[in-house]
Design a protein around this motif. Structure first.
Motif, PDB file in Angstrom:
ATOM      1  N   LYS A  68     -49.647   0.613  58.231  1.00  0.00           N
ATOM      2  CA  LYS A  68     -48.557  -0.349  58.012  1.00  0.00           C
ATOM      3  C   LYS A  68     -47.351   0.370  57.440  1.00  0.00           C
ATOM      4  CE  LYS A  68     -51.486  -4.287  57.660  1.00  0.00           C
ATOM      5  NZ  LYS A  68     -52.370  -5.071  56.927  1.00  0.00           N
ATOM      6  N   GLY A  69     -47.154   1.618  57.812  1.00  0.00           N
ATOM      7  CA  GLY A  69     -46.045   2.420  57.287  1.00  0.00           C
ATOM      8  C   GLY A  69     -46.500   3.841  57.110  1.00  0.00           C
ATOM      9  N   LYS A  70     -46.306   4.400  55.918  1.00  0.00           N
ATOM     10  CA  LYS A  70     -46.753   5.770  55.632  1.00  0.00           C
ATOM     11  C   LYS A  70     -48.273   5.779  55.596  1.00  0.00           C
ATOM     12  CE  LYS A  70     -45.789   9.875  53.281  1.00  0.00           C
ATOM     13  NZ  LYS A  70     -45.509  10.934  54.164  1.00  0.00           N
ATOM     14  N   ALA A  71     -48.855   6.747  56.252  1.00  0.00           N
ATOM     15  CA  ALA A  71     -50.298   6.769  56.432  1.00  0.00           C
ATOM     16  C   ALA A  71     -51.022   7.568  55.360  1.00  0.00           C
ATOM     17  CB  ALA A  71     -50.627   7.352  57.796  1.00  0.00           C
ATOM     18  N   SER A  72     -52.186   7.068  54.970  1.00  0.00           N
ATOM     19  CA  SER A  72     -53.066   7.836  54.095  1.00  0.00           C
ATOM     20  C   SER A  72     -53.786   8.870  54.947  1.00  0.00           C
ATOM     21  CB  SER A  72     -54.083   6.902  53.434  1.00  0.00           C
ATOM     22  OG  SER A  72     -54.981   6.407  54.412  1.00  0.00           O
ATOM     23  N   SER A  73     -54.474   9.801  54.320  1.00  0.00           N
ATOM     24  CA  SER A  73     -55.133  10.874  55.066  1.00  0.00           C
ATOM     25  C   SER A  73     -56.184  10.354  56.036  1.00  0.00           C
ATOM     26  CB  SER A  73     -55.757  11.884  54.104  1.00  0.00           C
ATOM     27  OG  SER A  73     -56.723  11.249  53.296  1.00  0.00           O
ATOM     28  N   THR A  74     -56.725   9.166  55.807  1.00  0.00           N
ATOM     29  CA  THR A  74     -57.732   8.617  56.719  1.00  0.00           C
ATOM     30  C   THR A  74     -57.099   8.004  57.968  1.00  0.00           C
ATOM     31  OG1 THR A  74     -57.740   6.492  55.561  1.00  0.00           O
ATOM     32  CG2 THR A  74     -59.367   8.132  54.859  1.00  0.00           C
ATOM     33  N   HIS A  75     -55.791   7.813  57.975  1.00  0.00           N
ATOM     34  CA  HIS A  75     -55.106   7.169  59.092  1.00  0.00           C
ATOM     35  C   HIS A  75     -54.081   8.072  59.765  1.00  0.00           C
ATOM     36  CE1 HIS A  75     -56.277   2.807  58.429  1.00  0.00           C
ATOM     37  NE2 HIS A  75     -56.889   3.466  57.476  1.00  0.00           N
ATOM     38  N   ARG A  76     -54.259   9.393  59.650  1.00  0.00           N
ATOM     39  CA  ARG A  76     -53.277  10.277  60.261  1.00  0.00           C
ATOM     40  C   ARG A  76     -53.929  11.575  60.722  1.00  0.00           C
ATOM     41  NH1 ARG A  76     -50.291  11.767  54.562  1.00  0.00           N
ATOM     42  NH2 ARG A  76     -51.813  13.321  53.895  1.00  0.00           N
ATOM     43  N   ALA A  77     -53.269  12.207  61.686  1.00  0.00           N
ATOM     44  CA  ALA A  77     -53.686  13.528  62.147  1.00  0.00           C
ATOM     45  C   ALA A  77     -52.848  14.564  61.415  1.00  0.00           C
ATOM     46  CB  ALA A  77     -53.480  13.643  63.650  1.00  0.00           C
ATOM     47  N   ASN A  78     -53.410  15.754  61.228  1.00  0.00           N
ATOM     48  CA  ASN A  78     -52.744  16.807  60.487  1.00  0.00           C
ATOM     49  C   ASN A  78     -52.789  18.107  61.292  1.00  0.00           C
ATOM     50  OD1 ASN A  78     -51.645  18.209  58.200  1.00  0.00           O
ATOM     51  ND2 ASN A  78     -53.696  18.931  57.718  1.00  0.00           N
ATOM     52  N   ALA A  79     -51.709  18.879  61.210  1.00  0.00           N
ATOM     53  CA  ALA A  79     -51.691  20.230  61.786  1.00  0.00           C
ATOM     54  C   ALA A  79     -51.169  21.172  60.714  1.00  0.00           C
ATOM     55  CB  ALA A  79     -50.807  20.281  63.025  1.00  0.00           C
ATOM     56  N   ARG A  80     -51.770  22.368  60.626  1.00  0.00           N
ATOM     57  CA  ARG A  80     -51.392  23.331  59.589  1.00  0.00           C
ATOM     58  C   ARG A  80     -51.294  24.730  60.198  1.00  0.00           C
ATOM     59  NH1 ARG A  80     -52.283  21.532  54.404  1.00  0.00           N
ATOM     60  NH2 ARG A  80     -52.698  23.624  53.614  1.00  0.00           N
ATOM     61  N   LYS A  81     -50.350  25.518  59.672  1.00  0.00           N
ATOM     62  CA  LYS A  81     -50.180  26.909  60.097  1.00  0.00           C
ATOM     63  C   LYS A  81     -49.821  27.733  58.870  1.00  0.00           C
ATOM     64  CE  LYS A  81     -49.107  30.453  62.843  1.00  0.00           C
ATOM     65  NZ  LYS A  81     -50.139  31.370  63.182  1.00  0.00           N
ATOM     66  N   THR A  82     -50.654  28.717  58.556  1.00  0.00           N
ATOM     67  CA  THR A  82     -50.366  29.606  57.426  1.00  0.00           C
ATOM     68  C   THR A  82     -49.149  30.456  57.763  1.00  0.00           C
ATOM     69  OG1 THR A  82     -52.702  29.670  56.823  1.00  0.00           O
ATOM     70  CG2 THR A  82     -51.312  31.428  55.947  1.00  0.00           C
ATOM     71  N   CYS A  83     -48.216  30.546  56.833  1.00  0.00           N
ATOM     72  CA  CYS A  83     -47.008  31.356  57.034  1.00  0.00           C
ATOM     73  C   CYS A  83     -47.414  32.814  57.201  1.00  0.00           C
ATOM     74  CB  CYS A  83     -46.057  31.212  55.842  1.00  0.00           C
ATOM     75  SG  CYS A  83     -45.532  29.513  55.530  1.00  0.00           S
ATOM     76  N   GLU A  84     -46.871  33.472  58.225  1.00  0.00           N
ATOM     77  CA  GLU A  84     -47.209  34.864  58.488  1.00  0.00           C
ATOM     78  C   GLU A  84     -46.221  35.829  57.835  1.00  0.00           C
ATOM     79  OE1 GLU A  84     -47.972  35.558  62.627  1.00  0.00           O
ATOM     80  OE2 GLU A  84     -49.349  33.862  62.732  1.00  0.00           O
ATOM     81  N   SER A  85     -45.097  35.310  57.365  1.00  0.00           N
ATOM     82  CA  SER A  85     -44.080  36.126  56.692  1.00  0.00           C
ATOM     83  C   SER A  85     -43.140  35.184  55.957  1.00  0.00           C
ATOM     84  CB  SER A  85     -43.294  36.951  57.722  1.00  0.00           C
ATOM     85  OG  SER A  85     -42.487  36.095  58.521  1.00  0.00           O
ATOM     86  N   LYS A  86     -42.102  35.748  55.367  1.00  0.00           N
ATOM     87  CA  LYS A  86     -41.076  34.941  54.706  1.00  0.00           C
ATOM     88  C   LYS A  86     -39.820  34.855  55.580  1.00  0.00           C
ATOM     89  CE  LYS A  86     -42.625  35.389  49.999  1.00  0.00           C
ATOM     90  NZ  LYS A  86     -42.699  34.092  49.420  1.00  0.00           N
ATOM     91  N   LYS A  87     -39.991  35.084  56.880  1.00  0.00           N
ATOM     92  CA  LYS A  87     -38.874  35.018  57.821  1.00  0.00           C
ATOM     93  C   LYS A  87     -38.370  33.577  57.934  1.00  0.00           C
ATOM     94  CE  LYS A  87     -37.752  35.672  62.668  1.00  0.00           C
ATOM     95  NZ  LYS A  87     -38.316  35.840  64.000  1.00  0.00           N
ATOM     96  N   LYS A  88     -37.062  33.394  57.857  1.00  0.00           N
ATOM     97  CA  LYS A  88     -36.467  32.059  57.991  1.00  0.00           C
ATOM     98  C   LYS A  88     -36.772  31.544  59.404  1.00  0.00           C
ATOM     99  CE  LYS A  88     -32.724  30.737  55.917  1.00  0.00           C
ATOM    100  NZ  LYS A  88     -31.347  30.523  55.471  1.00  0.00           N
ATOM    101  N   THR A  89     -37.401  30.373  59.471  1.00  0.00           N
ATOM    102  CA  THR A  89     -37.865  29.818  60.748  1.00  0.00           C
ATOM    103  C   THR A  89     -37.587  28.324  60.807  1.00  0.00           C
ATOM    104  OG1 THR A  89     -39.634  31.479  60.800  1.00  0.00           O
ATOM    105  CG2 THR A  89     -39.911  29.560  62.228  1.00  0.00           C
ATOM    106  N   GLN A  90     -37.205  27.855  61.999  1.00  0.00           N
ATOM    107  CA  GLN A  90     -37.014  26.420  62.219  1.00  0.00           C
ATOM    108  C   GLN A  90     -38.332  25.817  62.696  1.00  0.00           C
ATOM    109  OE1 GLN A  90     -33.599  26.528  64.947  1.00  0.00           O
ATOM    110  NE2 GLN A  90     -32.433  25.521  63.316  1.00  0.00           N
ATOM    111  N   TRP A  91     -38.666  24.667  62.130  1.00  0.00           N
ATOM    112  CA  TRP A  91     -39.918  23.967  62.420  1.00  0.00           C
ATOM    113  C   TRP A  91     -39.651  22.517  62.823  1.00  0.00           C
ATOM    114  CZ3 TRP A  91     -44.818  26.155  61.942  1.00  0.00           C
ATOM    115  CH2 TRP A  91     -44.874  27.397  61.320  1.00  0.00           C
ATOM    116  N   ARG A  92     -40.553  21.977  63.616  1.00  0.00           N
ATOM    117  CA  ARG A  92     -40.578  20.543  63.940  1.00  0.00           C
ATOM    118  C   ARG A  92     -42.002  20.208  64.355  1.00  0.00           C
ATOM    119  NH1 ARG A  92     -37.647  19.973  69.912  1.00  0.00           N
ATOM    120  NH2 ARG A  92     -39.421  20.799  71.116  1.00  0.00           N
TER     121      ARG A  92
END
Length: 159
Positions: free
Chosen positions: A105-129
């Motif tokens: 009904k708006g912002k989702a709790s962890s049980t109601h959403r999918a998650n994607a994660r990526k460990t940063c490989e460097s401190k290079k300035k990067t655009q994300w979406r």
């Protein structure tokens, strides 16, 4: 407040019989709107963000919100792709995740959403979406996907 405005706009369009078209996601808000015989819904997700605890990790979440109708126990497969812009200016998917979830009904709790994660490989300035797709289980749907706003971090994705 934004959710109420989106719901009001979508409901007005549905009642008027107007088709709903996908739209670019606004900051921390909704994106794609879609209607089907089972009822209307919209896809939502938060901005890609970087964790404050080690190791630094880019993360994003996707979920869906029912606008009208449908069965109470209805679920959807929500898939999210984290994308980083490479040195040629092209978006590349660097991580993904999916989960079968009920609507929120708006912002989702962890049980109601999918998650994607990526460990940063460097401190290079990067655009994300993130790119988010919702497929209602057992129902036909459209190919539209939500795209969240671009965020820039010192978190290299190796692209």
């Amino acid at each position: 407040m934004r959710t109420s405005l989106v719901l009001s706009t979508v409901m007005t369009a549905l009642l008027a019989g107007a088709p709903l078209a996908p739209a670019q996601a606004r900051p921390a808000a909704s994106s794609t709107s879609y209607t089907a015989d089972v009822g209307g819904f919209y896809t939502n997700g938060d901005h890609v963000h970087v964790s404050s605890t080690p190791p630094a990790t880019a993360s994003g979440h996707g979920w869906w919100v029912r606008v009208k109708g449908g069965r109470p126990g209805e679920k959807a497969k929500v898939t999210i792709w984290l994308q980083a812009k490479d040195r040629h200016g092209k978006w590349k998917s660097v991580a993904s995740g999916s989960k079968k979830v009920k609507p929120t009904k708006g912002k989702a709790s962890s049980t109601h959403r999918a998650n994607a994660r990526k460990t940063c490989e460097s401190k290079k300035k990067t655009q994300w979406r993130s790119l988010i797709d919702v497929d209602i289980i057992g129902e036909a749907d459209s190919p539209e996907k939500a795209v969240t706003a671009t965020m820039t971090f010192n978190c290299g994705a190796g692209v």
